[in-house]
Structures are given as structure tokens and as C-alpha cells.
Enzyme design. Sequence first.
Site, PDB file in Angstrom:
ATOM      1  N   HIS A   1     -11.759  -2.353  -3.487  1.00 30.68           N
ATOM      2  CA  HIS A   1     -12.107  -1.706  -4.567  1.00 30.68           C
ATOM      3  C   HIS A   1     -12.234  -2.607  -5.765  1.00 30.68           C
ATOM      4  O   HIS A   1     -11.441  -3.330  -5.866  1.00 30.68           O
ATOM      5  CB  HIS A   1     -10.904  -0.724  -4.911  1.00 30.68           C
TER       6      HIS A   1
ATOM      7  N   GLU B   1     -15.327   8.571   0.820  1.00 25.94           N
ATOM      8  CA  GLU B   1     -15.791   8.552  -0.618  1.00 25.94           C
ATOM      9  C   GLU B   1     -16.856   7.811  -0.844  1.00 25.94           C
ATOM     10  O   GLU B   1     -18.167   8.266  -0.754  1.00 25.94           O
ATOM     11  CB  GLU B   1     -14.629   7.781  -1.529  1.00 25.94           C
TER      12      GLU B   1
ATOM     13  N   ASP C   1     -17.264   2.997  -5.029  1.00 22.10           N
ATOM     14  CA  ASP C   1     -15.948   2.606  -5.375  1.00 22.10           C
ATOM     15  C   ASP C   1     -15.243   1.942  -4.156  1.00 22.10           C
ATOM     16  O   ASP C   1     -14.351   1.008  -4.478  1.00 22.10           O
ATOM     17  CB  ASP C   1     -14.943   4.023  -5.529  1.00 22.10           C
TER      18      ASP C   1
ATOM     19  N   GLU D   1      -7.243  -1.472  -4.500  1.00 20.10           N
ATOM     20  CA  GLU D   1      -7.646  -0.282  -5.253  1.00 20.10           C
ATOM     21  C   GLU D   1      -6.299  -0.369  -6.186  1.00 20.10           C
ATOM     22  O   GLU D   1      -6.540   0.041  -7.491  1.00 20.10           O
ATOM     23  CB  GLU D   1      -7.563   0.887  -4.696  1.00 20.10           C
TER      24      GLU D   1
END
Length: 969
Positions: free
Chosen positions: A835, A548, A542, A814
Site C-alpha cells: 500500500h 480491491e 490501493d 497498509e
Amino acid sequence: MPRRSPHPACALAALLLFLLVPVAGAPAARPLPRPSRKAGPLHPLDLRCEYRADPLGIDKTAPRLSWKLESGRRGERQTAYRLLVASSREKLAREEGDLWDTGKVAGDQTSGLAYGGRPLTSRTACFWKVRAWDAKGEPSAWSEPATWSMGLLKREDWQAEWISYRDEAPLHKSRDALYLPPPRLYRTEFRAEKPVRRAVVYASALGIYELHLNGKRVGDALFTPGWSDYRRRAYYNAYDVTSLIAGGANALGAVVAEGWYSGYVGYGLLVGYGPNRVGRYFYGKTPALLAQLEIEYADGSRQTVASGREWKVTDRQPIREADIIMGETHDARLELPGWDRPGFDTAGWATAIRAAENGSTRAVYSDSAGDREVELGFVEPRLQAYSGPPIRSIEEIKPVRMLEPQPGTYIFDLGQNISGVARLKVKGPVGTRVQLRFGEMLHQDGRLMTENLRRARATDAYILRGDPEGETWQPRFTYHGFQYVELTGYPGKPGLDAVTGIVQHSDTPLASSFECSDPVMTRFYQNAVWTQRANFFEVPTDCPQRDERLGWMGDAQIYARAATYHADVAAFFTKWMDDVTEAQLPNGAYPDYAPYPMFHGSAAGYGTAWTDAGIICPYEIYRAYGDTEIIRRHWYSMKRFLAFRKRRSPTLRGVAAGNGWGDWLAVGQNTPIEFVDAAYFAYSAKLMAEMAEAIGAEADAAEYRKLFADVRARFTEDYVQPDGRLKVDTQTAYALGLWVGLFPEAQRPGAAARLAEMVGANNGRMATGFLGTRPLLPVLTANGQHELAGRLFQSREFPSWGYEVVNGATSVWERWNSYTKEGGFHNPSMNSFSHYAFGAVTEWMFQSLAGIDTDGPGYRRIIIRPGPPAADAGRKPEPVHWVKASYDSIQGKIASEWRRDGGKFELAVTVPANTTATVYLPASRRAGITEGGRSLDRAEAVRFLRMEPGRAVLEIGSGTYRFVSQAEK
Ligand code: BGC
């Protein structure tokens, strides 16, 4: 692009060349005539095995072979081929296909040709070439030779043992302090007394390994062996090390770090997942190594050097910390020159142990599925040859400027947001500690913005050995997502060359170019490509910066098709789909991300539209590469998934169960989960029906067609009103409904009109999130609203792609509002500037603006359909009036370049040999269309099919064409 280690054939060629190069003063040898590439009518090239050039150590026993064709002639195609596979280069040169000689096979197939020769066994080296017959039945010359080799196919082929160091450290308990143990060095020595014919080393690790042989690093792949569910399966890699073996004494060594195996993974630390809730040890506690070097001597004898208990191991080495997301620390005072060469003194090193000898530790493992006791000990994984493109250092970037926001704090701006590391160049006193931190943005006052990294420490450090010549260092077991590098502790004032950005990612070859008359959108294309590069990192992550970096399924399915336009991602998805299927939940759902070491959010472990990635991603690979094997390989798993979907929706309606992200990050409109779920249920059934047909599974195709029709019928009952309006009145609802084909024919125009009206009512702006944005422009274009699609595409108003670019983006954000000049950073902790999900619009840029698409799977037939938005003198920004794009498809290079100039439309198009294209040329009438200055009737390999409103429809064979037409302004 990185320099690859030369193929043995190249080394031989280099030697021959060296011998042939005339010595200064000697008469020049007459140059040999070079065969011209284009001399023959057809030229086969770019030979691939399982999508890779000359792969080593594969484990598919019927690997798929492909080639491309070039020709200087129009309308050229392959009518037959002959392929030879030989067990030696010499045999191949003599045209002896002792492994496989297909003979002359009639047909146009150039990809996905499954090997069908003598059974392939472990270690077999295969050399192959192909020749093609053209439209007139003339054979081409043989292609250049290519190779592949088989890996170790059976467990018994491995003599190596999984080895570790004795690990007596207690399991870390604290969530407040990081635990970052040093990697270990392993080494052994051996003798090679005879001339070597071939030497190959096979290696794997629970963790990340880096192999060394006689003082040289083996290969250039990073983060090997790659990420899988190590409790069940680990990848291994193979390297040809023939040229590294020395006569006499040799030393083989490895550095082994924790990687995904036992290091910090994802947001585990942030939310307290994993053993002891510390966010690490997801697969085990102690890294382990497996290495097997096999030497084949010229006299036919063999020698194997394998990891085992006679290897030595130490942690007294310079790398003090090495964690993928936390960073790396290198103390150059501890360097061990010669540790990977023979004769090194290993006094003080320990003896390696079998990995299992560490026993196991009990711990409570926590995640959203609850707390459970686990045994953290060595579990021997099944081995599988790595099938993806390795991660490599791909490119270097010099900083564009250096800032000094505070005395002694230096910030280097690369001018581009990337994934990778920084190389440091420094000269100073021994013991000086230079610290590097990484960020994607700066605060107003010039400080590095790190709030969005959450618990990713993303900090490297280098401690100088005090070399008067200066020192350079680049970490090997960590990576960061960044545009800015902050240096502190630097001795003196650094020059701009103190830092170099090293771009790293899975080495998916870039495949396209795109420019248009709107420089903002040209930049957006580049941002999308950069963001893909930053995130196609072992798995489709992502984001590359915060804690993450997971293979989030929703993001991947939205973006998969766009990804195929930017790079050759066939091998990348081939590898990742194995991880996805491995992570499939017991109930048949695909999880939130893959690999899936921990349960996320709702204990159900899946979310609608995220879980459907298990169907959508293989489908997109099938479409782009004509790959039916990816369907067959995952068919059972995909059927299980659809059975799960049916079970949880007995009335065939959408349900709101599992993680309810839905139209994630939409601005201003909320589309209910059960609506999204109904649309995705139908979508998965529809794609399954198409894929069933592609593999000839007729009964499945019929079942899934009916399932699609039934889900669609419920959808119509529940949501569609007679005028085409939906009971869920959001942009995303219409976009999804139209995309999946859920409206009865009679209601479709009403639905499209309502969608356009809603965009208008929203001041001409989108109100879509991840799920609604991907189909929005495609459905507008497909339903008579191309002008509106073009306006949204070029908008600079929030929320839009252009808005990001005019706010300084060098990558895709994102959130639509990740940053505004007025409001600064939105939602600091969840705010990635890299992203790819919203970048999926590039799919529309290629298909509907440049007009390059496949007609059926794999670009055998191509659609060229340029989409010039109408001229509008008053519109700001000015509608796109030229585009120049190319795409290197599985069949070869396709190009579309168009320009609208008043009423005149020019189109230059190229399609590769062995393909045909349907060209939809903007034109108000047939008369007046020219190709290469000639009337259509006289143009070679062009057939006029029909006029459609505003377009002439033509069929062309391969080659390059220049059309001019008169079109509506
Ligand atoms: C990721 C997303 C992902 C999502 C699920 C996030 O943390 O960054 O891109 O799809 O979680 O909602």
C-alpha cells in the site's frame, strides 16, 4: 526493462548496419566518424510527444512536444529553438517541415510545446526533430528524429464493428460459487498481394484483448485497452504491424477476456454489489471486440480488414478461466497450434455476431445507492486513444529459495513483494494439473498467508499437454500481488527454476535513485519504489493483492507528489485524470475511487480528502512537470467540484458528511472529520487559486484566493487559540493546519512547538494516519524542527517506516502494525503489504534530506537544499550523515550528493542544461567555501547571493559542481 518492438527506422538502420558489417576475411571498412553527443555546446535529446516516446495513434490534435538538453558546459541554456515536423522520414531528413516548421523561435521552452502546424488528420504519421541555440547563440546539431502518429479521430474512420459471440448463458446468480467463463478466440483471414508501405491496426475491447497476426502477438502491452467507464467510453490502441504482414495469405486473430468489463471487480463479491449482487458484470455481460487493420500499399492503394460478422469465434481453446483477481487456468491439451496463422481449419467455430445482437438482460443492480433495475446489454462507447503508458512485463525475478512446508507443497520465495504473474516451467505426464497460489507473507509454520486476499481467489492452474521437452506457461489476463508462489500438483520435485516472477505494471519509467548512510532507510526507499510499481497498474490502485485494486482517491492524492520522484508518471496521471473526471458525481463531488463502477459506503459516494484528489492530483502534476494543459483540460470539472464544496458548507466550515475515513489508520489519536474537512476545503481552494493563476484565469484566481481566506478565517475562529494551540489537539490536526497554511503568522511558531511537544509526549512517536503522515515531516522541517523530523524518519519503533523494514518488509505496508514479530498479523482481512500511502514520506526524503525540489512549476528553476540532521554521537540510529540521490526531472537529471564529516560539508550537485538552481549550502561563513577546489569568486557559473543562519545561498547555472564548506557540526 522490456524489449520494445523495433521502430521501423531501427529496423532500417539494422538492415543498413547488417549490409555495412564487414564479412569475415574482407578488409574492414573504415569506420564512419560518429558525432559525439557532447561535441556541440547543446544537445537536444529524449524527444517526447504527449510525454511518450514515439507514440502511435494519438488523438490530441495539438499534441505537446518536449525535449531535454545536455551540455558539457556550465551555465548553458537554450536561447532559441527550431522544430520541424514532416509527413515523411525522407522529408525530415531533407529538413522539409511540411507539417510544421517553427522557424527559429527565441525562448527557453523545452516542454509542453503545443503543435501548431497544419491541421492533423486521422492516421497522419509525423516525423520531427529539434535544434537548439545555446547561450552564445550557436545552434546545436539536429536531434535524432522522433515520431508520432494520429489515431482514428472520427467515428466514420471506423469501419470495424463491435463483435461478440452469441452469449446464451444465464446471468450468474450465486455469491458462493465463482463464475469464470473462458475467453474467446476470434479470427479472420485476408490476402495482401502488393508490397506494403505501412500497416497499422487499431483495436479496442469491452474486456481485455490480445491481438495476433500471422502467429505473432501484436505489441507487448497487457490488459489492453485499459480501464474506463465502458458504458460511456473505451480506449483504443494502435500498433504498427508493417513488418508482420505477409505476401499472400494472412490471419488476424484476437483473444478476448472479461477484464474489468464483465469480470470480478474490487470488493464487489465480498459485499454483494453489482447485478444479482455477484460482484461481476459491472459494465455489461458479454465482452466485445473492435479491430481495424489498415494496409497502405507502396502503390498508394489501401485495404482495410475490420472486425465484422464474417469473423469466426470459439471458446474451445486452452484458457478455461481468465479473471483479473480470481486467476487463470490453462489446459494445454486444448491448445490450437496455428489458430492465428492462415490456413487454420475453423470447423466447429461459430460465426461472430454484432455485439448488439445479444440483446440485453434485465437485472437488479445493487450497491450502497440501493437496488435498481438495469439493462445489461451492449452500449456502444465513445472511443478515445489510450494516453497512458501501457502495462507491460518489466522485469523477471528468480526465486531466492524454495520451501516445502508440507510434502508436495512447494513455496517459492522471490525475496521481493511484486505485482505480476509467475511463469511456470514443468515437465510431466499429460493431464497433470499444477496449481499456483500467491501470497505476500508466510505463516509461522511456513504455510502461505492468504487471509488478506479476502475474496480474491488469486489462483492459477496449468494442465500439462505432456510435452517430453517440457512446457512453460505464463498467464495473460490476471495478475497478483505477491512475494511467495505456492505450487501443488507438481510432477516430482521442482527445481528453483520452476518458477520465475514476472514483474508487471504500467510502464512508467523509473526516475530516481536514493541512498543514505542509514541502510534501513535506503531499503525503505526501495520498498517505496517497489510498492509504487506494484500499484501503478492502469490506475493508481490501493493494493495489488486483495479483492480491491481500485483507484482510491485519498491514497492517490497523498502520494501523487512522491510518485513523481520515483517515476515519470506524467502520462499515467494524464490518462487517469480523464477517468477521474468521467467518474465525477452528478453533484460535483469526485467519488471514492476512479473508475467508479459502484457506489461505496455512504450513499453520498465521496469522503473528504478522498474527493479532493480531483484537485490535488492535477496540481501535483502541474508542479512536477510544469503541465498547464492538465489544469485546462479539467478546469470546468474542478470548478464544479469547488462549487459543490461551497454548497455543502454554506458557513464555509468543515462538515462531517459522506464517507468519514478522515485520518485513516491513525494510531492512537482521532482527528474529527469536520476538522479534516475544513482543512481540505481550504487546501482545495488554495490550490485552485494557484492553478487559476497558472492558466491566466484571473477572475477565478481572485475568487478562490478569497474563498481560501474565508475558509481559513472560519478555521481560525473555530480552532486556533492565541498560543497557537488547536482545540483539536492531535498531531494530524497540527500537521494539516501547518501544511495548508491555516495558522495566522503569529500563531505558527506556537503550533509548531505544540506539534513537536506532542510527538515528544508520545515517546517520540507518530500518531498520524494517511492524512497526517504526508505533511508531518515536511511541516516539522519547514518550522524549525528538522532534527525531530530526522529522528521520526529514522525511527525503528512502532509506528514508523523503519519498523517495517526491520520487521522484514520489502514493500510499504497498509498499516503501521500490519505485522509484528510478537503479535503476528493484525486484522487479517484488511492487511495489505503493498500500500503506497504511507510511503509518501519519500517526498520529504528528496526535498528535505537530499534537498531536490522545484522552484515554481516544472524544475525550470531548481532548489538544492541538503538537510543534514545535526550530528549526535549518542543517538541511535546514527543521524544520516551522507546522502546520494538523483532525480530525472522533465528538464533532465538533477543530482545531490552530500556528506557531513565533522565540521566539513561536501556537496556534489548536478543540474541540467537550461535550468538554474538556488543552492542552500550548509556553511557557517562565506569564507572557506570552495567549489572544485577554488574559492567561490573564481568558480564558473556560481553566484553568491547571501548568508542565512547556518547556510550560504548560491545561484548556479547548469552543470556539475563540488562544494566544500565548514558548517556547524
Ligand atoms: C483501501 C484504502 C482506501 C480506503 C478508504 C481501503 O479499502 O485499501 O487504501 O483509501 O479503503 O478508506
